[in-house]
Design a protein around this motif. Structure first.
Motif, PDB file in Angstrom:
ATOM      1  N   TYR A  50      88.566  27.751 -13.725  1.00 17.43           N
ATOM      2  CA  TYR A  50      88.569  26.464 -13.039  1.00 17.43           C
ATOM      3  C   TYR A  50      87.200  25.793 -13.129  1.00 17.43           C
ATOM      4  N   CYS A  51      87.204  24.536 -13.490  1.00 21.64           N
ATOM      5  CA  CYS A  51      85.978  23.748 -13.404  1.00 21.64           C
ATOM      6  C   CYS A  51      85.730  23.400 -11.942  1.00 21.64           C
ATOM      7  N   TYR A  52      84.456  23.367 -11.576  1.00 25.26           N
ATOM      8  CA  TYR A  52      84.054  23.202 -10.170  1.00 25.26           C
ATOM      9  C   TYR A  52      82.904  22.216 -10.084  1.00 25.26           C
ATOM     10  N   ALA A  53      82.940  21.407  -9.033  1.00 25.17           N
ATOM     11  CA  ALA A  53      81.814  20.522  -8.734  1.00 25.17           C
ATOM     12  C   ALA A  53      81.666  20.427  -7.219  1.00 25.17           C
ATOM     13  N   ARG A  54      80.432  20.295  -6.786  1.00 31.26           N
ATOM     14  CA  ARG A  54      80.159  20.157  -5.349  1.00 31.26           C
ATOM     15  C   ARG A  54      79.239  18.976  -5.118  1.00 31.26           C
ATOM     16  N   ASP A 109      75.944  15.224  -1.398  1.00 25.80           N
ATOM     17  CA  ASP A 109      75.907  14.387  -0.197  1.00 25.80           C
ATOM     18  C   ASP A 109      76.533  15.087   1.005  1.00 25.80           C
ATOM     19  N   ASN A 110      77.709  15.671   0.801  1.00 24.18           N
ATOM     20  CA  ASN A 110      78.420  16.253   1.941  1.00 24.18           C
ATOM     21  C   ASN A 110      78.962  17.653   1.672  1.00 24.18           C
ATOM     22  N   GLY A 111      78.650  18.211   0.516  1.00 25.89           N
ATOM     23  CA  GLY A 111      79.110  19.562   0.209  1.00 25.89           C
ATOM     24  C   GLY A 111      80.567  19.659  -0.167  1.00 25.89           C
ATOM     25  N   TYR A 112      81.240  18.535  -0.324  1.00 26.71           N
ATOM     26  CA  TYR A 112      82.652  18.583  -0.662  1.00 26.71           C
ATOM     27  C   TYR A 112      82.831  19.206  -2.043  1.00 26.71           C
ATOM     28  N   GLU A 113      83.873  20.021  -2.175  1.00 26.73           N
ATOM     29  CA  GLU A 113      84.120  20.735  -3.427  1.00 26.73           C
ATOM     30  C   GLU A 113      85.314  20.138  -4.172  1.00 26.73           C
ATOM     31  N   TYR A 114      85.132  20.031  -5.460  1.00 26.32           N
ATOM     32  CA  TYR A 114      86.191  19.521  -6.331  1.00 26.32           C
ATOM     33  C   TYR A 114      86.578  20.603  -7.336  1.00 26.32           C
ATOM     34  N   TRP A 115      87.861  20.621  -7.698  1.00 28.90           N
ATOM     35  CA  TRP A 115      88.365  21.623  -8.635  1.00 28.90           C
ATOM     36  C   TRP A 115      89.203  20.966  -9.719  1.00 28.90           C
TER      37      TRP A 115
END
Length: 118
Positions: free
Chosen positions: A95-99, A102-108
């Protein structure tokens, strides 16, 4: 919002190598960390490697140290993962991941299958 799309993967022979690429789109300026995780059935999603956009710090799972390279291309908004000396235990959905910084929100990303088999 950030959208992540993986490419690469597939079937790889033991001892072989792979290259995965992830393309980010959307509010990419908010990304602080970007990289890769992997998951096998019945297990938790585990870190493979991530890189910090500001400092360049790289965090890797011990199991891939020495055979894993992660590279970030800021203008292209991509992150690539290269792994060598693959073994059966590397079989997983990656899985590709990004955080967000600004707010620590995680994307997948949706995930991409890598199967190591002869």
């Amino acid at each position: 919002q950030v959208h992540l799309e993986e490419s690469g993967g597939g079937l790889v022979q033991p001892g072989g190598s792979l290259r995965l690429s992830c393309q980010a789109s959307g509010h990419t300026n908010s990304i602080g960390w970007m990289g890769w995780y992997r998951q096998t059935p019945g297990k938790e999603r585990d870190l493979v490697a991530v890189i910090n956009d500001d400092s360049g710090q790289i965090d890797r799972n011990e199991s891939v140290k020495g055979r894993c390279t992660i590279a970030r291309d800021m203008p292209k908004k991509t992150v690539d993962l290269q792994m060598t000396s693959l073994n059966l235990e590397d079989t997983a959905v990656y899985y590709c991941y990004a955080r967000s910084r600004d707010n620590g929100y995680e994307y997948w990303g949706q995930g991409i299958q890598v199967t190591v088999s002869s």
